[in-house]
Structures are given as structure tokens and as C-alpha cells.
Design a protein around this motif. Structure first.
Motif, PDB file in Angstrom:
ATOM      1  N   TYR A  98       6.916   8.828   2.555  1.00 49.79           N
ATOM      2  CA  TYR A  98       5.880   9.163   1.573  1.00 49.79           C
ATOM      3  C   TYR A  98       5.091  10.412   1.975  1.00 49.79           C
ATOM      4  O   TYR A  98       4.594  11.131   1.112  1.00 49.79           O
ATOM      5  N   HIS A  99       4.954  10.637   3.269  1.00 49.76           N
ATOM      6  CA  HIS A  99       4.180  11.780   3.769  1.00 49.76           C
ATOM      7  C   HIS A  99       4.986  12.505   4.844  1.00 49.76           C
ATOM      8  O   HIS A  99       4.747  12.310   6.039  1.00 49.76           O
ATOM      9  N   HIS A 135      -3.621   9.351   7.912  1.00 49.81           N
ATOM     10  CA  HIS A 135      -3.767   7.945   7.526  1.00 49.81           C
ATOM     11  C   HIS A 135      -3.746   7.070   8.771  1.00 49.81           C
ATOM     12  O   HIS A 135      -3.128   7.420   9.780  1.00 49.81           O
ATOM     13  N   ILE A 136      -4.385   5.909   8.657  1.00 49.17           N
ATOM     14  CA  ILE A 136      -4.431   4.986   9.795  1.00 49.17           C
ATOM     15  C   ILE A 136      -3.239   4.036   9.810  1.00 49.17           C
ATOM     16  O   ILE A 136      -2.968   3.410  10.840  1.00 49.17           O
ATOM     17  N   LEU A 137      -2.524   3.907   8.701  1.00 49.69           N
ATOM     18  CA  LEU A 137      -1.438   2.927   8.603  1.00 49.69           C
ATOM     19  C   LEU A 137      -0.414   3.057   9.732  1.00 49.69           C
ATOM     20  O   LEU A 137      -0.033   2.041  10.331  1.00 49.69           O
ATOM     21  N   PRO A 138       0.077   4.256  10.082  1.00 43.90           N
ATOM     22  CA  PRO A 138       1.099   4.336  11.141  1.00 43.90           C
ATOM     23  C   PRO A 138       0.582   3.899  12.503  1.00 43.90           C
ATOM     24  O   PRO A 138       1.389   3.603  13.398  1.00 43.90           O
ATOM     25  N   SER A 141       0.826  -1.206   0.000  1.00 41.56           N
ATOM     26  CA  SER A 141       0.000   0.000   0.000  1.00 41.56           C
ATOM     27  C   SER A 141       0.862   1.259   0.000  1.00 41.56           C
ATOM     28  O   SER A 141       0.483   2.279  -0.592  1.00 41.56           O
ATOM     29  N   CYS A 142       2.006   1.200   0.662  1.00 33.78           N
ATOM     30  CA  CYS A 142       2.919   2.353   0.620  1.00 33.78           C
ATOM     31  C   CYS A 142       3.596   2.466  -0.738  1.00 33.78           C
ATOM     32  O   CYS A 142       3.756   3.569  -1.274  1.00 33.78           O
ATOM     33  N   ILE A 189      -7.051   1.949   2.327  1.00 33.26           N
ATOM     34  CA  ILE A 189      -8.405   1.845   1.783  1.00 33.26           C
ATOM     35  C   ILE A 189      -8.399   1.786   0.254  1.00 33.26           C
ATOM     36  O   ILE A 189      -9.163   1.016  -0.351  1.00 33.26           O
ATOM     37  N   ASP A 190      -7.542   2.577  -0.385  1.00 36.97           N
ATOM     38  CA  ASP A 190      -7.562   2.672  -1.852  1.00 36.97           C
ATOM     39  C   ASP A 190      -7.363   1.337  -2.569  1.00 36.97           C
ATOM     40  O   ASP A 190      -8.039   1.081  -3.587  1.00 36.97           O
TER      41      ASP A 190
END
Length: 442
Positions: A294-295, A393-396, A27-28, A36-37
Motif C-alpha cells: 500500500y505504501h 505509519h505505526i502499523l509496521p 485497516s490496510c 487511527i482513521d
């Protein structure tokens, strides 16, 4: 016997844990860390699984060479270079140390040299980055997914080898555990302390090296990539490197103490530790740094200071709580906790051969606040890592969710074992210290 819930949990982890790791990293790589995407693309038909798989980098000779050299280097540091740090670092316990008594009555000896391995590795890393320039500091990030396949190969290989070894040539046959269920034995392990030769202990090596030594190198590689892409390193990336670096250094400084923890004293060596330490730990414990590549997030001064304080207070609680317990055990209660003699509950238990033993359960200091207050400090630190990434984002935040589940499960496991061991004395202890993690709440 293996109950149905344990078996179902094990089958779920064996099937889905590798997919979870792949999904997060993919996803990253393909969706800017959005969880989600990819699902939306698949559900709407914009993409098929084959499309995502085709865009995933494959195993390369370069990655295989990097990973092989890395693991081989850590084996050399672990097996062939005796510890010298304990000779000049006051308070550090290294060199040859004894572990806990195994169920078969064996006391294994370990060469504690993890801090030394970490120092040597990082000195060479920085020497290369600033002087030799043999490879780019971004080398880990640049080969991150090909290295994932290498880590999986090692994880499955060592887990399978450990199971075969347990059946046919165990280090100590009396310390083997057979349930008769293939999946449970593969997951949780058969041998208690599989070893090759005198010093190569599978459990200690894979728990601490190569994954945890790599943890700080991975974060440094993320920071280097962030600087390459944006021209600077954000304060959030610095916080992640500092806070997680403190945690890693604490692990190696207290490696001798680690010999008395659940991982070494109770768990057998199987896929749970073998694959988990090779893949799960380095790939999912470092998600915050990966996300910040990435962010990039530049925190306000107040937020940065608040997160730093949360992480440091969490570490202080984690370390002080463990120190209080260790001091109490080493002195048999003849010490001072917070300036006064500790309070405790006298208890007794019977060993398997019918011998009666006496023990003490401390109810002073942080251990009077909650029965696992060290885990509370650990969770505070875990939350601090995640907060560095903001809230886009929820990933972290997977890390704090995972650690909460893991440590709560450990609380339950540990207390079930203690109740079986101490019986009515354990009930007296839980009455004196009624909370598990959060005083007044849980």
C-alpha cells in the motif's frame, strides 16, 4: 491453580486477539494501513461498525479451496515424505530425531523434514510463477482476507479438537495437565504432545508448518503485487523478503535444535499455539510486506545498507549465541568458546522423584554478556524489518513492540522456572551474569 492475573490475561487474549488481527488487516484493506482513521470514523459517527463489516470480504469457495489444498499439501510433506536433505547437506541435522524427556518420562521421536518441505514448496512456487502459470503469484494477497477466515476456522478447530482429545483420548495421559479452569485449559492446552499415529505431532506441525513455510510465500506474493501495481519492486520490499527469509531458513535448518526450546519442552498444545500459529503468526508477522504494497518505500542507499547490516548483525548474534549454548551442552563444557575453555557455574537440582542431578550454567561468550542475549539479536532483526517501512505509519512497528513484550515475558518465565529448579545456584548465576537482555542496561 490459576491466579487471577493469568486468568484475566487469558480472557483478554481470547476475546481481543482475533479482533486485533482483524483490525490490522481491515485497516490496510479499507484505510491504507492507518490504525487511527478507523477509530476517528467510528468516534465521529462518519461510519458504523456495520459499515466497516459490510466492506470486509467474506469467506469464498476459492479461498476455502486454496487453504484446504495448502494445509493438505503440508500434511503430506510432513507425514509421508521422509527427510533426504540430511543425506547430502553437510552440517544439517534431519531425519528421525529425539526430543527432550517429557514430564512423564517419555522421549518422543520426530521426523525432521521442515527444510525439505520448505524447499519443495518454494521450487513449485517459482516453477509455477515462471513456467506453468497455473495461478498468479499474487494469489495470496488477492485472497488475503477470505484466507483469514479459513485460518481462523482451522485455528479454532484444531484447538478445540486438542482439548477434547486431552480429556477423552490423550496420546499419553501422564503428560496431561488439568487446572480445572476451562479457559486456562483451552488457552494453554491440556496435552503436552498430542499426536495422531506415530509421526503427526500437533505441536511440531503447527509451530513450523503451515504458518512458517507460508511466511516467505506471503512475502513473495506481496512483492509480486507491488510489481503488478507499480511496475517494480522496491528495495525495502526486497530487504523484507531477504531478512525474513534468512530467519525462516534458519528456523528450518535448526529444526532439530528447536525440539529443545521452550515451545516444545515446556508448553502444552492449546489455543495459544493452535490458533496462534494458524492466524497470529502468518497475519501479523508479515505486516511489513503488506504495508509496503500500500505504501511502497524506496530507501536511500545508506539507509538500505544500514538496515541490512542491523538485520544481519542481529541474526549473527541470535545464531551464534544459540550455537554457543548448544555446543556447550553437547560437549558438557569440553569445548572452546571464543578460542578458550568456557567458564560456568556448577549447579544441582532435584527431580520430582527426589533424584539429584548436576548441571552447568555457562558464563562465557555471549552468555556472559546477558542471560538471554539470543533474544537481543532476535529483537535487532525484528527492528530491521520494521525500519524498512519508514516512519509514516505505526502499523509496521507492531512487530517490534510485540516481540519485545513476548521475549521479555519469556525471560521472566524462563528465569522463574530456573530459580524454582536451581535455587541458590541460580542466584550465583545471576550475580555472575547480572543483565537479562542489554548489557549494562537491562
Amino acid at each position: 491453580e490459576v491466579d487471577w492475573f493469568s486468568l484475566a490475561s487469558i480472557l483478554f487474549l481470547l476475546m481481543f486477539a482475533p479482533l486485533i488481527v482483524y483490525y490490522f488487516i481491515m485497516s490496510c484493506d479499507q484505510y491504507q494501513c492507518s490504525l487511527i482513521d478507523p477509530l476517528i470514523d467510528l468516534l465521529t459517527g462518519n461510519k458504523h461498525l456495520s459499515d466497516i463489516w459490510k466492506k470486509t470480504p467474506t469467506l469464498t469457495y476459492r479461498a476455502a479451496g486454496i487453504y484446504t489444498l495448502w494445509v493438505a499439501f503440508q500434511v503430506v510433506l510432513y507425514v509421508f515424505i521422509p527427510d533426504f536433505c540430511h543425506k547430502f547437506l553437510p552440517g544439517y541435522v534431519g531425519g528421525v530425531q529425539e526430543g527432550a524427556v517429557t514430564p512423564a518420562g517419555v522421549v518422543n521421536k520426530y521426523e525432521i523434514n521442515g527444510l525439505q518441505a520448505w524447499i519443495i514448496t518454494h521450487v513449485l512456487w517459482f516453477a509455477n510463477a515462471y513456467y506453468f502459470h497455473c495461478f498468479s503469484p499474487t494469489i495470496i494477497f488477492d485472497n488475503w482476507i477470505p484466507l483469514l477466515w479459513c485460518a481462523n476456522i482451522l485455528g479454532y478447530t484444531v484447538s478445540t479438537f486438542a482439548m477434547i482429545k486431552g480429556y477423552f483420548f490423550p496420546t499419553n495421559a501422564e503428560d496431561c495437565k488439568f487446572t480445572g479452569n476451562f479457559f486456562y485449559d483451552y488457552m494453554m492446552g491440556i496435552e503436552f504432545n498430542p499426536r495422531i499415529g506415530k509421526w503427526f505431532d500437533f505441536k511440531l506441525f503447527f509451530n513450523g508448518r503451515p504458518g512458517i513455510v507460508a511466511w516467505t510465500l506471503i512475502n513473495l506474493s506481496y512483492a509480486a503485487k507491488q510489481r503488478e501495481l507499480y511496475g517494480h519492486v522496491t528495495n525495502s520490499m526486497i530487504l523484507v523478503n531477504v531478512l525474513q527469509g534468512i530467519y525462516v531458513l534458519d528456523f528450518f535448518w535448526n529444526e532439530a535444535w528447536y525440539l529443545k526450546t521452550i515451545d516444545i519442552c515446556h508448553d502444552h498444545f492449546g489455543w495459544y499455539l493452535g490458533w496462534g500459529d494458524c492466524v497470529w503468526l502468518p497475519y501479523l508477522y508479515t505486516l511489513q510486506g503488506l504495508y509496503l504494497v500500500y505504501h511502497p518505500v524506496q530507501l536511500g542507499t545508506a539507509n538500505a545498507i544500514g538496515i541490512l547490516m542491523l538485520g544481519l548483525i542481529g541474526y549473527y548474534i541470535f545464531r551464534t549465541t544459540n550455537h554457543q549454548k548448544d555446543l556447550f551442552r553437547r560437549t558438557n563444557g569440553n569445548c572452546k568458546i571464543w578460542g578458550k575453555k568456557p567458564e560456568y557455574i556448577e549447579c544441582s537440582y532435584m527431580s520430582g522423584d527426589g533424584t539429584k542431578y548436576h548441571s552447568k550454567l555457562m558464563t562465557s561468550g555471549f552468555w556472559g554478556w546477558a542471560r538471554h542475549f539470543n533474544y537481543t539479536g532476535d529483537l535487532m532483526g525484528s527492528l530491521a524489518y520494521c525500519l524498512t517501512c519508514g516512519f509514516d505509519h505505526i502499523l509496521p512497528y507492531f512487530y517490534i513492540v510485540y516481540m519485545t513484550i513476548l521475549l521479555t515475558h519469556r525471560c521472566v518465565r524462563d528465569e522463574h522456572r530456573c530459580f524454582s529448579k536451581y535455587g541458590k545456584d541460580w542466584k550465583r548465576y545471576t550475580a555472575a551474569v547480572p543483565y537479562r537482555l542489554v548489557p549494562g542496561i537491562f
